[in-house]
Design a protein around this motif. Structure first.
Motif, PDB file in Angstrom:
ATOM      1  N   VAL A 167      66.669  57.162 108.449  1.00 23.98           N
ATOM      2  CA  VAL A 167      66.453  58.362 109.254  1.00 23.98           C
ATOM      3  C   VAL A 167      67.472  59.386 108.797  1.00 23.98           C
ATOM      4  O   VAL A 167      68.662  59.082 108.682  1.00 23.98           O
ATOM      5  CB  VAL A 167      66.605  58.067 110.762  1.00 23.98           C
ATOM      6  CG1 VAL A 167      66.774  59.344 111.556  1.00 23.98           C
ATOM      7  CG2 VAL A 167      65.400  57.285 111.259  1.00 23.98           C
ATOM      8  N   LEU A 168      66.991  60.594 108.528  1.00 24.03           N
ATOM      9  CA  LEU A 168      67.826  61.691 108.052  1.00 24.03           C
ATOM     10  C   LEU A 168      67.713  62.844 109.042  1.00 24.03           C
ATOM     11  O   LEU A 168      66.604  63.287 109.340  1.00 24.03           O
ATOM     12  CB  LEU A 168      67.333  62.104 106.663  1.00 24.03           C
ATOM     13  CG  LEU A 168      67.871  63.376 106.024  1.00 24.03           C
ATOM     14  CD1 LEU A 168      69.361  63.288 105.813  1.00 24.03           C
ATOM     15  CD2 LEU A 168      67.161  63.611 104.705  1.00 24.03           C
ATOM     16  N   VAL A 169      68.854  63.311 109.566  1.00 22.20           N
ATOM     17  CA  VAL A 169      68.849  64.360 110.582  1.00 22.20           C
ATOM     18  C   VAL A 169      69.763  65.501 110.144  1.00 22.20           C
ATOM     19  O   VAL A 169      70.947  65.279 109.853  1.00 22.20           O
ATOM     20  CB  VAL A 169      69.341  63.836 111.954  1.00 22.20           C
ATOM     21  CG1 VAL A 169      69.183  64.913 113.011  1.00 22.20           C
ATOM     22  CG2 VAL A 169      68.618  62.571 112.351  1.00 22.20           C
ATOM     23  N   SER A 215      66.821  73.118 107.400  1.00 27.24           N
ATOM     24  CA  SER A 215      65.685  72.576 106.650  1.00 27.24           C
ATOM     25  C   SER A 215      65.969  72.490 105.146  1.00 27.24           C
ATOM     26  O   SER A 215      65.453  71.597 104.461  1.00 27.24           O
ATOM     27  CB  SER A 215      64.426  73.395 106.920  1.00 27.24           C
ATOM     28  OG  SER A 215      64.619  74.733 106.547  1.00 27.24           O
ATOM     29  N   TYR A 216      66.801  73.402 104.626  1.00 27.84           N
ATOM     30  CA  TYR A 216      67.156  73.324 103.207  1.00 27.84           C
ATOM     31  C   TYR A 216      67.936  72.040 102.931  1.00 27.84           C
ATOM     32  O   TYR A 216      67.678  71.324 101.949  1.00 27.84           O
ATOM     33  CB  TYR A 216      67.978  74.547 102.780  1.00 27.84           C
ATOM     34  CG  TYR A 216      68.503  74.427 101.374  1.00 27.84           C
ATOM     35  CD1 TYR A 216      67.653  74.575 100.283  1.00 27.84           C
ATOM     36  CD2 TYR A 216      69.842  74.123 101.141  1.00 27.84           C
ATOM     37  CE1 TYR A 216      68.124  74.432  98.993  1.00 27.84           C
ATOM     38  CE2 TYR A 216      70.317  73.975  99.849  1.00 27.84           C
ATOM     39  CZ  TYR A 216      69.462  74.134  98.781  1.00 27.84           C
ATOM     40  OH  TYR A 216      69.924  73.986  97.496  1.00 27.84           O
ATOM     41  N   MET A 217      68.910  71.731 103.803  1.00 25.27           N
ATOM     42  CA  MET A 217      69.707  70.509 103.619  1.00 25.27           C
ATOM     43  C   MET A 217      68.845  69.265 103.781  1.00 25.27           C
ATOM     44  O   MET A 217      69.034  68.273 103.075  1.00 25.27           O
ATOM     45  CB  MET A 217      70.891  70.477 104.598  1.00 25.27           C
ATOM     46  CG  MET A 217      72.021  71.406 104.219  1.00 25.27           C
ATOM     47  SD  MET A 217      72.685  71.104 102.556  1.00 25.27           S
ATOM     48  CE  MET A 217      73.381  69.483 102.753  1.00 25.27           C
ATOM     49  N   VAL A 218      67.904  69.311 104.727  1.00 21.64           N
ATOM     50  CA  VAL A 218      66.982  68.184 104.886  1.00 21.64           C
ATOM     51  C   VAL A 218      66.228  67.956 103.583  1.00 21.64           C
ATOM     52  O   VAL A 218      66.136  66.830 103.088  1.00 21.64           O
ATOM     53  CB  VAL A 218      66.002  68.429 106.055  1.00 21.64           C
ATOM     54  CG1 VAL A 218      64.862  67.414 106.023  1.00 21.64           C
ATOM     55  CG2 VAL A 218      66.729  68.369 107.389  1.00 21.64           C
ATOM     56  N   SER A 219      65.704  69.047 103.015  1.00 25.09           N
ATOM     57  CA  SER A 219      64.954  68.938 101.769  1.00 25.09           C
ATOM     58  C   SER A 219      65.846  68.416 100.636  1.00 25.09           C
ATOM     59  O   SER A 219      65.443  67.524  99.872  1.00 25.09           O
ATOM     60  CB  SER A 219      64.376  70.310 101.418  1.00 25.09           C
ATOM     61  OG  SER A 219      63.748  70.267 100.168  1.00 25.09           O
ATOM     62  N   LEU A 220      67.058  68.958 100.529  1.00 25.99           N
ATOM     63  CA  LEU A 220      67.982  68.540  99.470  1.00 25.99           C
ATOM     64  C   LEU A 220      68.360  67.065  99.604  1.00 25.99           C
ATOM     65  O   LEU A 220      68.310  66.297  98.627  1.00 25.99           O
ATOM     66  CB  LEU A 220      69.242  69.410  99.507  1.00 25.99           C
ATOM     67  CG  LEU A 220      70.300  69.130  98.455  1.00 25.99           C
ATOM     68  CD1 LEU A 220      69.761  69.416  97.059  1.00 25.99           C
ATOM     69  CD2 LEU A 220      71.543  69.971  98.728  1.00 25.99           C
ATOM     70  N   THR A 250      64.883  67.562 112.314  1.00 30.56           N
ATOM     71  CA  THR A 250      65.762  68.727 112.367  1.00 30.56           C
ATOM     72  C   THR A 250      66.500  68.808 113.702  1.00 30.56           C
ATOM     73  O   THR A 250      67.235  69.753 113.935  1.00 30.56           O
ATOM     74  CB  THR A 250      64.972  70.028 112.140  1.00 30.56           C
ATOM     75  OG1 THR A 250      63.905  70.090 113.070  1.00 30.56           O
ATOM     76  CG2 THR A 250      64.456  70.109 110.712  1.00 30.56           C
ATOM     77  N   ASP A 251      66.305  67.815 114.576  1.00 31.96           N
ATOM     78  CA  ASP A 251      67.088  67.746 115.817  1.00 31.96           C
ATOM     79  C   ASP A 251      67.308  66.292 116.203  1.00 31.96           C
ATOM     80  O   ASP A 251      66.503  65.412 115.884  1.00 31.96           O
ATOM     81  CB  ASP A 251      66.390  68.515 116.949  1.00 31.96           C
ATOM     82  CG  ASP A 251      65.102  67.870 117.379  1.00 31.96           C
ATOM     83  OD1 ASP A 251      65.131  67.099 118.353  1.00 31.96           O
ATOM     84  OD2 ASP A 251      64.069  68.118 116.718  1.00 31.96           O
ATOM     85  N   VAL A 252      68.419  66.078 116.895  1.00 36.69           N
ATOM     86  CA  VAL A 252      68.841  64.722 117.241  1.00 36.69           C
ATOM     87  C   VAL A 252      67.909  64.081 118.266  1.00 36.69           C
ATOM     88  O   VAL A 252      67.600  62.886 118.173  1.00 36.69           O
ATOM     89  CB  VAL A 252      70.300  64.735 117.752  1.00 36.69           C
ATOM     90  CG1 VAL A 252      70.698  63.393 118.327  1.00 36.69           C
ATOM     91  CG2 VAL A 252      71.246  65.140 116.628  1.00 36.69           C
TER      92      VAL A 252
END
Length: 183
Positions: free
Chosen positions: A12-14, A18-23, A40-42
Motif C-alpha cells: 500500500v502506497l499513500v 499525485s505526482y509523488m504517488v506516480s513516481l 492519496t489519503d490515509v
C-alpha cells in the motif's frame, strides 16, 4: 536487488501528492513489486487495509507485505497513520513493515518516527537505488518487535555496541518490564 523477487509482494502506497504517488508507483514497479495499491489519503488506505483483512477477495490482495507512506499529508499525516497501524485496536497487522517517506532530514524528526515504530525512513530526494536499499532493509532486517509502556514497534537497536559498567538497558525476555512479541 536482483536476487530478491518482489513479484508476489503486495504493498500500500499513500501520498497526497499525485505526482509523488506516480513516481513512487513507477519506482516500486520497476523494482518488481507485483501489486501496488495507491491512495492519496490515509482514511482510504485504512479502509482498504481493513478490507484486505476482512475480505481479501474483494480487496484483490490476500495480504499486505509492507506500507509506504509520506509523512506530510493532510488531514491525517504519516505519523498518525503509523500510530494507527501500530496501536489501534482495529489495526489488522501491527507488525507490518512501514516505510516512511519524508522531506524531513533532521535527526530529531527521524527519531520521532522511530519512536512511533517506523521500520525504515526514506529521505527525499531519493533515487531508485536508495528505495531498493530501504526495501531490502525492510524485508531482511527481521527485527523483533518490542512492547513496553512507552513503545511498541521494531527493536530500535541496530547494533550491539560495547559498554563499560553496569548495563541497565540490557534486558532479557525474562525481565518483567519487557514484553517481546514474535511475529
Amino acid at each position: 536487488m536482483a536476487e530478491l523477487d518482489l513479484t508476489g509482494f503486495n504493498i500500500v502506497l499513500v501520498d497526497d501528492n499525485s505526482y509523488m504517488v506516480s513516481l513512487l508507483r513507477r519506482t516500486f514497479a520497476g523494482l518488481g513489486v507485483g501489486n501496488i495499491k495507491t491512495f492519496t489519503d490515509v482514511k482510504s488506505a485504512i479502509d482498504f487495509i481493513k478490507l484486505v483483512k476482512e475480505n481479501p477477495t474483494k480487496a484483490g490482495m490476500m495480504n499486505l507485505d509492507f506500507i509506504v507512506s509520506n509523512w506530510q499529508m493532510a488531514p491525517i499525516d504519516g505519523l498518525m497513520f503509523l500510530r494507527w497501524i501500530r496501536t489501534h485496536s482495529e489495526s489488522p497487522n501491527k507488525f507490518i513493515p512501514f516505510l516512511m517517506v519524508t522531506g524531513f532530514g533532521d535527526k530529531s524528526k527521524v527519531e520521532e518516527a522511530r519512536d512511533l515504530g517506523v521500520t525504515e525512513v526514506l529521505a527525499k530526494p531519493f533515487s531508485v537505488n536508495s528505495v531498493a536499499d530501504k526495501v531490502l532493509q525492510l524485508l531482511s532486517s527481521g527485527r523483533q518487535f518490542v512492547q513496553n509502556k512507552d513503545y511498541f514497534g521494531p527493536d530500535r537497536r541496530r547494533q550491539l555496541l560495547p559498554y563499560e559498567g553496569e548495563n541497565k538497558r540490557l534486558l532479557t525476555e525474562k525481565d518483567p518490564r519487557v514484553k517481546v512479541i514474535y511475529e
